[in-house]
Design an enzyme around this catalytic site. Structure first.
Site, PDB file in Angstrom:
ATOM      1  N   ASP A  96      -7.098   4.383  -4.551  1.00 47.86           N
ATOM      2  CA  ASP A  96      -7.697   4.271  -3.209  1.00 47.86           C
ATOM      3  C   ASP A  96      -8.321   5.649  -2.955  1.00 47.86           C
ATOM      4  O   ASP A  96      -8.540   6.402  -3.919  1.00 47.86           O
ATOM      5  CB  ASP A  96      -6.645   3.890  -2.146  1.00 47.86           C
ATOM      6  CG  ASP A  96      -7.289   3.449  -0.831  1.00 47.86           C
ATOM      7  OD1 ASP A  96      -7.766   2.306  -0.744  1.00 47.86           O
ATOM      8  OD2 ASP A  96      -7.355   4.267   0.119  1.00 47.86           O
TER       9      ASP A  96
ATOM     10  N   LYS B  11       0.864  -1.190   0.000  1.00 44.31           N
ATOM     11  CA  LYS B  11       0.000   0.000   0.000  1.00 44.31           C
ATOM     12  C   LYS B  11       0.889   1.224   0.000  1.00 44.31           C
ATOM     13  O   LYS B  11       2.029   1.174   0.467  1.00 44.31           O
ATOM     14  CB  LYS B  11      -0.868   0.026   1.258  1.00 44.31           C
ATOM     15  CG  LYS B  11      -2.063   0.934   1.158  1.00 44.31           C
ATOM     16  CD  LYS B  11      -3.218   0.239   0.468  1.00 44.31           C
ATOM     17  CE  LYS B  11      -4.388   1.145   0.224  1.00 44.31           C
ATOM     18  NZ  LYS B  11      -5.574   0.370  -0.226  1.00 44.31           N
TER      19      LYS B  11
HETATM   20  P1  NDP Z   1     -12.946   7.923  -2.848  1.00 45.99           P
HETATM   21  O1  NDP Z   1     -11.861   8.918  -2.657  1.00 45.99           O
HETATM   22  O2  NDP Z   1     -13.512   7.707  -4.208  1.00 45.99           O
HETATM   23  O3  NDP Z   1     -14.161   8.238  -1.867  1.00 45.99           O
HETATM   24  C1  NDP Z   1     -13.985   8.316  -0.501  1.00 45.99           C
HETATM   25  C2  NDP Z   1     -15.288   8.694   0.161  1.00 45.99           C
HETATM   26  O4  NDP Z   1     -15.149   8.578   1.564  1.00 45.99           O
HETATM   27  C3  NDP Z   1     -15.696  10.125  -0.098  1.00 45.99           C
HETATM   28  O5  NDP Z   1     -17.093  10.221  -0.059  1.00 45.99           O
HETATM   29  C4  NDP Z   1     -15.058  10.853   1.080  1.00 45.99           C
HETATM   30  O6  NDP Z   1     -15.672  12.091   1.384  1.00 45.99           O
HETATM   31  C5  NDP Z   1     -15.254   9.873   2.190  1.00 45.99           C
HETATM   32  N1  NDP Z   1     -14.168  10.019   3.174  1.00 45.99           N
HETATM   33  C6  NDP Z   1     -12.846   9.858   2.945  1.00 45.99           C
HETATM   34  N2  NDP Z   1     -12.141  10.117   4.062  1.00 45.99           N
HETATM   35  C7  NDP Z   1     -13.037  10.428   4.988  1.00 45.99           C
HETATM   36  C8  NDP Z   1     -12.939  10.776   6.352  1.00 45.99           C
HETATM   37  N3  NDP Z   1     -11.730  10.836   6.962  1.00 45.99           N
HETATM   38  N4  NDP Z   1     -14.084  11.026   7.007  1.00 45.99           N
HETATM   39  C9  NDP Z   1     -15.293  10.947   6.388  1.00 45.99           C
HETATM   40  N5  NDP Z   1     -15.461  10.642   5.090  1.00 45.99           N
HETATM   41  C10 NDP Z   1     -14.354  10.372   4.417  1.00 45.99           C
HETATM   42  O7  NDP Z   1     -12.371   6.561  -2.258  1.00 45.99           O
HETATM   43  P2  NDP Z   1     -12.874   5.069  -2.496  1.00 45.99           P
HETATM   44  O8  NDP Z   1     -14.344   5.044  -2.678  1.00 45.99           O
HETATM   45  O9  NDP Z   1     -11.992   4.462  -3.505  1.00 45.99           O
HETATM   46  O10 NDP Z   1     -12.489   4.402  -1.096  1.00 45.99           O
HETATM   47  C11 NDP Z   1     -13.420   4.293  -0.015  1.00 45.99           C
HETATM   48  C12 NDP Z   1     -12.955   3.189   0.941  1.00 45.99           C
HETATM   49  O11 NDP Z   1     -12.908   1.939   0.225  1.00 45.99           O
HETATM   50  C13 NDP Z   1     -11.551   3.348   1.527  1.00 45.99           C
HETATM   51  O12 NDP Z   1     -11.538   2.776   2.817  1.00 45.99           O
HETATM   52  C14 NDP Z   1     -10.678   2.512   0.600  1.00 45.99           C
HETATM   53  O13 NDP Z   1      -9.502   2.107   1.239  1.00 45.99           O
HETATM   54  C15 NDP Z   1     -11.618   1.353   0.343  1.00 45.99           C
HETATM   55  N6  NDP Z   1     -11.375   0.552  -0.848  1.00 45.99           N
HETATM   56  C16 NDP Z   1     -11.273   1.109  -2.086  1.00 45.99           C
HETATM   57  C17 NDP Z   1     -11.095   0.309  -3.202  1.00 45.99           C
HETATM   58  C18 NDP Z   1     -11.054   0.854  -4.578  1.00 45.99           C
HETATM   59  O14 NDP Z   1     -10.941   0.056  -5.529  1.00 45.99           O
HETATM   60  N7  NDP Z   1     -11.170   2.149  -4.800  1.00 45.99           N
HETATM   61  C19 NDP Z   1     -10.934  -1.145  -3.073  1.00 45.99           C
HETATM   62  C20 NDP Z   1     -11.119  -1.643  -1.732  1.00 45.99           C
HETATM   63  C21 NDP Z   1     -11.307  -0.813  -0.683  1.00 45.99           C
HETATM   64  P3  NDP Z   1     -14.949  13.471   0.942  1.00 45.99           P
HETATM   65  O15 NDP Z   1     -15.017  13.479  -0.558  1.00 45.99           O
HETATM   66  O16 NDP Z   1     -15.708  14.540   1.599  1.00 45.99           O
HETATM   67  O17 NDP Z   1     -13.528  13.350   1.455  1.00 45.99           O
HETATM   68  O1  2IT Z   2      -7.951  -1.417  -0.745  1.00 51.34           O
HETATM   69  C1  2IT Z   2      -7.878  -1.917  -1.889  1.00 51.34           C
HETATM   70  O2  2IT Z   2      -7.990  -3.122  -2.070  1.00 51.34           O
HETATM   71  C2  2IT Z   2      -7.689  -0.998  -3.020  1.00 51.34           C
HETATM   72  N1  2IT Z   2      -7.626   0.208  -2.811  1.00 51.34           N
HETATM   73  C3  2IT Z   2      -7.528  -1.554  -4.403  1.00 51.34           C
HETATM   74  C4  2IT Z   2      -6.137  -2.039  -4.627  1.00 51.34           C
HETATM   75  C5  2IT Z   2      -5.804  -2.464  -6.050  1.00 51.34           C
HETATM   76  O3  2IT Z   2      -4.631  -2.782  -6.251  1.00 51.34           O
HETATM   77  O4  2IT Z   2      -6.682  -2.469  -6.921  1.00 51.34           O
END
Ligand code: NDP
Ligand code: 2IT
Length: 448
Positions: A166, A126
């Site tokens: 992420d 990561k």
């Molecule tokens: P994005 O940046 O697309 O979206 C994040 C969302 O979460 C936004 O709505 C954001 O609000 C909110 N957010 C982020 N930080 C905070 C905080 N500290 N407090 C409150 N709200 C918060 O990210 P993703 O959708 O990609 O990721 C969301 C979660 O999923 C994370 O935990 C990530 O690690 C996990 N994840 C992502 C994957 C992927 O493929 N993208 C795969 C597996 C897991 P705002 O815009 O206001 O900051």
């Molecule tokens: O938390 C996760 O699994 C991700 N942000 C996606 C990682 C990836 O390599 O697609």
């Protein structure tokens, strides 16, 4: 003292001020207790757990870039290459002001087990930075991404370490990083995933984490005599994971009534309008107030006093899709009181340990993120396969592989939990099933 407790104490002593990393390690080690105790002498002699909790390599670097006013800005860059026993390091890059080494280590540690659960050959890693893309111009984001990759390119590659998106890292950031990597190395290779479709990205990668979350949730409900169709779903977040979770939930016949961001949340009793949400978040990069302004049925609530809002809404299924520790004990109590019967984590470690225990004790089906959100990284691995064979698969082909992977993941947790006498405890099942493959590969490869 038992080996598990000794190693946990060591982690706390050697990694001070990294509470999220301690939390992630504690959850895994607690689940593994029964497995470790059965092989304690061998594992202890080989220092298997000490090696498992210690990253193979941690990169910390300076990221200088110039803002639109001509001012030089400096951010911290991180890449933790945690474990390569079963494949090249694989995991996303988080760009958020809260990023520090402890957060990247917790995410990298979780990624080891998640990637193992996918059944695909990917190790755990990561990275990220405390850079905040919010409010920055495209040129500023590009300047940051180019500087970040100028340092990181020395340590990554299609067969060594493959970063992805992420929080804060989406298609725009991956594009700038890919361009700079190619310029510096001259290599047109699958070094990053989540790429655009015109330069090696995979169809369905954008949707994969949210869709995968719903495929797994559907299977978990089915195996417990329930159906997602007709259910009311509460979702937090409004980013990549939340948007496509909402879309797939609705395609499966559920009604999604909430989404949130860091400043507020929406209650929309008619069901979230996903097209409008995509326009507000993916195109305009705006706040949820714009969603509420454009939709009569939606109520907007400011977040006050650290409360999380969405978990107080009556729902059958809750899908936390924003960030770590966003669902605490108070929220878990509200969910149970309102009749919620299933929680599946779209985000990484969004539920605190106390909240998880409360939900499990009260009979709520609970699937941890390292299984429930594994569809994103699994589809990244499918993107790597397509890049290696210089071909691209159809949306349907990728989506059906993703569905198969998520259904298999659920059954591997379910089976592992049953085998170790903890039927229905999917947290234990995920940690044990993820661990066994990695431990076997580590043991087979000797002391490295
Ligand atoms: P994005 O940046 O697309 O979206 C994040 C969302 O979460 C936004 O709505 C954001 O609000 C909110 N957010 C982020 N930080 C905070 C905080 N500290 N407090 C409150 N709200 C918060 O990210 P993703 O959708 O990609 O990721 C969301 C979660 O999923 C994370 O935990 C990530 O690690 C996990 N994840 C992502 C994957 C992927 O493929 N993208 C795969 C597996 C897991 P705002 O815009 O206001 O900051
Ligand atoms: O938390 C996760 O699994 C991700 N942000 C996606 C990682 C990836 O390599 O697609």
């Amino acid at each position: 003292m038992s080996y598990v407790d000794e190693v946990f104490d060591l982690v706390v002593a050697k990694n001070p001020a990294q509470p999220e990393f301690h939390q992630a390690v504690k959850e895994v080690l607690e689940s593994l207790r029964v497995v470790i105790e059965a092989n304690e002498e061998k594992y202890r002699k080989d220092a298997l757990l000490e090696r498992l909790v210690t990253p193979e390599r941690q990169l910390l670097f300076r990221v200088p870039w110039v803002d639109d006013k001509g001012q030089v800005q400096v951010n911290n860059g991180f890449r933790v290459q945690f474990n390569s026993a079963i494949g090249p390091y694989k995991g996303g890059l988080r760009l958020h002001p809260s990023v520090n080494l402890g957060i990247i280590k917790f995410l990298g540690f979780e990624q080891i087990f998640k990637n193992s659960l996918t059944g695909l050959p990917i190790g755990g890693g990561k990275g990220g930075s405390d850079f905040d893309p919010k409010g920055k111009s495209d040129r500023e984001v590009m300047a940051f991404c180019q500087s970040f990759i100028t340092e990181l390119h020395k340590y990554i590659g299609a067969d060594t370490d493959v970063p992805a998106g992420d929080i804060g890292t989406g298609a725009r950031e991956i594009g700038y990083m890919y361009g700079q990597y190619k310029r510096l190395t001259g290599l047109y290779e699958g070094v990053l995933t989540g790429k655009g479709l015109s330069y090696g990205g995979s169809l369905a990668r954008t949707e994969a984490t949210g869709y995968g979350l719903l495929y797994l949730t559907e299977e978990m409900l089915k195996c417990n005599g329930k159906d997602i169709a007709g259910k009311t779903v509460a979702i937090s977040g409004s980013g990549n994971v939340a948007i496509y979770a909402a879309q797939k939930a609705q395609q499966l016949g559920a009604k999604v009534v909430t989404v949130s961001d860091s400043t507020g949340w929406i209650y929309d009793p008619e069901g979230i309008d996903v097209d409008l949400l995509k326009e507000v978040k993916e195109v305009k990069r705006a706040r949820l107030t714009e969603y509420a302004a454009a939709r009569k049925s939606a109520e907007y609530h400011e977040k006050k006093n650290g409360e999380h809002g969405v978990w107080n809404v009556k729902c059958d299924v809750a899908l936390p899709c924003a960030t770590q520790n966003e669902l605490d004990l108070e929220d878990a109590k509200a969910l149970v009181a309102n009749g919620c019967f299933a929680v599946a984590e779209g985000a990484n470690m969004p539920t605190t340990m106390e909240a998880t225990e409360y939900l499990q004790k009260n009979g709520v089906l609970f699937c941890p993120g390292k299984a429930a959100n594994a569809g994103g990284v699994a589809t990244s691995a499918l993107e790597m396969s397509q890049n290696s064979e210089r071909l691209s698969w159809t949306f349907e082909e990728v989506d059906s592989k993703l569905k198969g992977i998520m259904v298999n993941i659920f059954h591997s947790l379910d089976d592992a939990a049953k085998q170790y006498g903890m039927a229905g405890n999917y947290v234990a099942g995920a940690n044990i099933a993820g661990f066994l493959k990695v431990a076997d590969a580590m043991q087979a490869q000797g002391i490295v």
